[in-house]
Design a protein around this motif. Structure first.
Motif, PDB file in Angstrom:
ATOM      1  N   TYR A  30      11.882  16.318  15.837  1.00  0.00           N
ATOM      2  CA  TYR A  30      10.673  16.676  15.102  1.00  0.00           C
ATOM      3  C   TYR A  30      10.685  16.064  13.700  1.00  0.00           C
ATOM      4  CZ  TYR A  30       6.934  19.581  13.233  1.00  0.00           C
ATOM      5  OH  TYR A  30       5.771  20.012  12.664  1.00  0.00           O
ATOM      6  N   THR A  31      11.835  16.074  13.060  1.00  0.00           N
ATOM      7  CA  THR A  31      11.959  15.491  11.722  1.00  0.00           C
ATOM      8  C   THR A  31      11.732  13.984  11.749  1.00  0.00           C
ATOM      9  OG1 THR A  31      13.483  17.227  11.032  1.00  0.00           O
ATOM     10  CG2 THR A  31      13.516  15.197   9.754  1.00  0.00           C
ATOM     11  N   SER A  32      12.333  13.287  12.703  1.00  0.00           N
ATOM     12  CA  SER A  32      12.150  11.835  12.769  1.00  0.00           C
ATOM     13  C   SER A  32      10.715  11.484  13.151  1.00  0.00           C
ATOM     14  CB  SER A  32      13.148  11.186  13.728  1.00  0.00           C
ATOM     15  OG  SER A  32      12.946  11.625  15.042  1.00  0.00           O
ATOM     16  N   PHE A  33      10.067  12.334  13.925  1.00  0.00           N
ATOM     17  CA  PHE A  33       8.662  12.167  14.285  1.00  0.00           C
ATOM     18  C   PHE A  33       7.803  12.196  13.015  1.00  0.00           C
ATOM     19  CE2 PHE A  33       4.769  14.351  16.098  1.00  0.00           C
ATOM     20  CZ  PHE A  33       4.301  13.247  16.786  1.00  0.00           C
ATOM     21  N   GLY A  34       8.036  13.165  12.161  1.00  0.00           N
ATOM     22  CA  GLY A  34       7.316  13.263  10.891  1.00  0.00           C
ATOM     23  C   GLY A  34       7.669  12.133   9.944  1.00  0.00           C
ATOM     24  N   ASP A  35       8.942  11.757   9.908  1.00  0.00           N
ATOM     25  CA  ASP A  35       9.379  10.667   9.030  1.00  0.00           C
ATOM     26  C   ASP A  35       8.683   9.354   9.387  1.00  0.00           C
ATOM     27  OD1 ASP A  35      11.044  12.402   7.684  1.00  0.00           O
ATOM     28  OD2 ASP A  35      12.883  11.703   8.677  1.00  0.00           O
ATOM     29  N   ALA A  36       8.473   9.108  10.676  1.00  0.00           N
ATOM     30  CA  ALA A  36       7.798   7.881  11.110  1.00  0.00           C
ATOM     31  C   ALA A  36       6.360   7.851  10.604  1.00  0.00           C
ATOM     32  CB  ALA A  36       7.822   7.772  12.633  1.00  0.00           C
ATOM     33  N   GLN A  37       5.705   8.990  10.628  1.00  0.00           N
ATOM     34  CA  GLN A  37       4.323   9.056  10.147  1.00  0.00           C
ATOM     35  C   GLN A  37       4.255   8.875   8.628  1.00  0.00           C
ATOM     36  OE1 GLN A  37       1.971  12.250  12.154  1.00  0.00           O
ATOM     37  NE2 GLN A  37       3.958  12.597  13.114  1.00  0.00           N
ATOM     38  N   ILE A  38       5.170   9.480   7.923  1.00  0.00           N
ATOM     39  CA  ILE A  38       5.205   9.348   6.463  1.00  0.00           C
ATOM     40  C   ILE A  38       5.499   7.904   6.063  1.00  0.00           C
ATOM     41  CG2 ILE A  38       6.503  10.002   4.394  1.00  0.00           C
ATOM     42  CD1 ILE A  38       6.770  12.816   5.714  1.00  0.00           C
ATOM     43  N   ALA A  39       6.439   7.263   6.751  1.00  0.00           N
ATOM     44  CA  ALA A  39       6.781   5.869   6.439  1.00  0.00           C
ATOM     45  C   ALA A  39       5.577   4.954   6.682  1.00  0.00           C
ATOM     46  CB  ALA A  39       7.978   5.420   7.270  1.00  0.00           C
ATOM     47  N   ALA A  40       4.860   5.186   7.766  1.00  0.00           N
ATOM     48  CA  ALA A  40       3.669   4.376   8.056  1.00  0.00           C
ATOM     49  C   ALA A  40       2.607   4.585   6.985  1.00  0.00           C
ATOM     50  CB  ALA A  40       3.121   4.737   9.429  1.00  0.00           C
ATOM     51  N   ARG A  41       2.405   5.823   6.596  1.00  0.00           N
ATOM     52  CA  ARG A  41       1.429   6.135   5.551  1.00  0.00           C
ATOM     53  C   ARG A  41       1.803   5.472   4.234  1.00  0.00           C
ATOM     54  NH1 ARG A  41       2.053  11.790   3.069  1.00  0.00           N
ATOM     55  NH2 ARG A  41       3.706  10.589   2.098  1.00  0.00           N
ATOM     56  N   ASP A  42       3.060   5.583   3.870  1.00  0.00           N
ATOM     57  CA  ASP A  42       3.514   5.079   2.581  1.00  0.00           C
ATOM     58  C   ASP A  42       3.637   3.559   2.537  1.00  0.00           C
ATOM     59  OD1 ASP A  42       3.529   7.667   1.723  1.00  0.00           O
ATOM     60  OD2 ASP A  42       5.716   7.903   1.817  1.00  0.00           O
ATOM     61  N   ALA A  43       3.524   2.897   3.680  1.00  0.00           N
ATOM     62  CA  ALA A  43       3.565   1.441   3.707  1.00  0.00           C
ATOM     63  C   ALA A  43       2.267   0.835   3.175  1.00  0.00           C
ATOM     64  CB  ALA A  43       3.831   0.948   5.126  1.00  0.00           C
ATOM     65  N   LEU A  44       1.237   1.667   3.072  1.00  0.00           N
ATOM     66  CA  LEU A  44      -0.053   1.212   2.562  1.00  0.00           C
ATOM     67  C   LEU A  44      -0.286   1.777   1.166  1.00  0.00           C
ATOM     68  CD1 LEU A  44      -2.161   1.726   5.789  1.00  0.00           C
ATOM     69  CD2 LEU A  44      -1.360  -0.429   4.844  1.00  0.00           C
ATOM     70  N   PRO A  45      -1.134   1.116   0.383  1.00  0.00           N
ATOM     71  CA  PRO A  45      -1.431   1.620  -0.956  1.00  0.00           C
ATOM     72  C   PRO A  45      -2.025   3.032  -0.905  1.00  0.00           C
ATOM     73  CG  PRO A  45      -2.306  -0.597  -0.684  1.00  0.00           C
ATOM     74  CD  PRO A  45      -1.813  -0.151   0.658  1.00  0.00           C
ATOM     75  N   GLU A  46      -1.664   3.837  -1.877  1.00  0.00           N
ATOM     76  CA  GLU A  46      -2.088   5.234  -1.918  1.00  0.00           C
ATOM     77  C   GLU A  46      -3.608   5.386  -1.944  1.00  0.00           C
ATOM     78  OE1 GLU A  46      -1.283   9.007  -4.822  1.00  0.00           O
ATOM     79  OE2 GLU A  46       0.315   7.539  -4.585  1.00  0.00           O
ATOM     80  N   ASN A  47      -4.307   4.451  -2.549  1.00  0.00           N
ATOM     81  CA  ASN A  47      -5.757   4.576  -2.648  1.00  0.00           C
ATOM     82  C   ASN A  47      -6.495   4.025  -1.429  1.00  0.00           C
ATOM     83  OD1 ASN A  47      -5.250   1.895  -3.090  1.00  0.00           O
ATOM     84  ND2 ASN A  47      -6.578   1.701  -4.874  1.00  0.00           N
ATOM     85  N   ASP A  48      -5.774   3.535  -0.427  1.00  0.00           N
ATOM     86  CA  ASP A  48      -6.387   2.980   0.779  1.00  0.00           C
ATOM     87  C   ASP A  48      -6.497   4.061   1.866  1.00  0.00           C
ATOM     88  OD1 ASP A  48      -7.452   1.345   2.676  1.00  0.00           O
ATOM     89  OD2 ASP A  48      -5.775  -0.074   2.727  1.00  0.00           O
ATOM     90  N   ILE A  49      -7.290   5.068   1.568  1.00  0.00           N
ATOM     91  CA  ILE A  49      -7.432   6.217   2.471  1.00  0.00           C
ATOM     92  C   ILE A  49      -7.976   5.798   3.832  1.00  0.00           C
ATOM     93  CG2 ILE A  49      -8.559   8.469   2.757  1.00  0.00           C
ATOM     94  CD1 ILE A  49      -6.518   8.399   0.502  1.00  0.00           C
ATOM     95  N   ILE A  50      -8.902   4.867   3.847  1.00  0.00           N
ATOM     96  CA  ILE A  50      -9.539   4.431   5.093  1.00  0.00           C
ATOM     97  C   ILE A  50      -8.516   3.864   6.078  1.00  0.00           C
ATOM     98  CG2 ILE A  50     -11.276   2.882   6.099  1.00  0.00           C
ATOM     99  CD1 ILE A  50     -12.484   5.122   4.412  1.00  0.00           C
ATOM    100  N   GLU A  51      -7.547   3.137   5.606  1.00  0.00           N
ATOM    101  CA  GLU A  51      -6.527   2.561   6.492  1.00  0.00           C
ATOM    102  C   GLU A  51      -5.349   3.490   6.733  1.00  0.00           C
ATOM    103  OE1 GLU A  51      -6.363  -0.206   8.406  1.00  0.00           O
ATOM    104  OE2 GLU A  51      -8.481  -0.310   7.903  1.00  0.00           O
ATOM    105  N   ARG A  52      -5.054   4.357   5.798  1.00  0.00           N
ATOM    106  CA  ARG A  52      -3.882   5.228   5.933  1.00  0.00           C
ATOM    107  C   ARG A  52      -4.028   6.196   7.095  1.00  0.00           C
ATOM    108  NH1 ARG A  52      -1.376   6.953   0.147  1.00  0.00           N
ATOM    109  NH2 ARG A  52       0.454   7.271   1.415  1.00  0.00           N
TER     110      ARG A  52
END
Length: 65
Positions: A30-52
């Motif tokens: 469960y932790t690695s599942f969440g970590d994968a989503q966070i890493a994908a989100r953080d790979a994009l700029p914080e202000n790019d909500i549409i792509e995140r």
């Protein structure tokens, strides 16, 4: 446990803290599942909500398979 050819009951007989043996793998998954989503989100700029958002969805789906 099925892959090991044992049951949860067999673990409880042989190990004094069987609850840890049963719950830790699930918690780690469960932790690695969440970590994968966070890493994908953080790979994009914080202000790019549409792509995140779709990126998080794709990471969710990829982790589930």
């Amino acid at each position: 446990m099925r892959a090991l050819g044992i049951t949860a009951l067999a673990i409880s007989d042989d190990h004094p803290n069987c609850n840890v043996l049963v719950t830790v793998p699930g918690t780690d998954a469960y932790t690695s599942f969440g970590d994968a989503q966070i890493a994908a989100r953080d790979a994009l700029p914080e202000n790019d909500i549409i792509e995140r958002l779709p990126t998080i969805g794709h990471a969710y789906r990829s982790s589930a398979w």
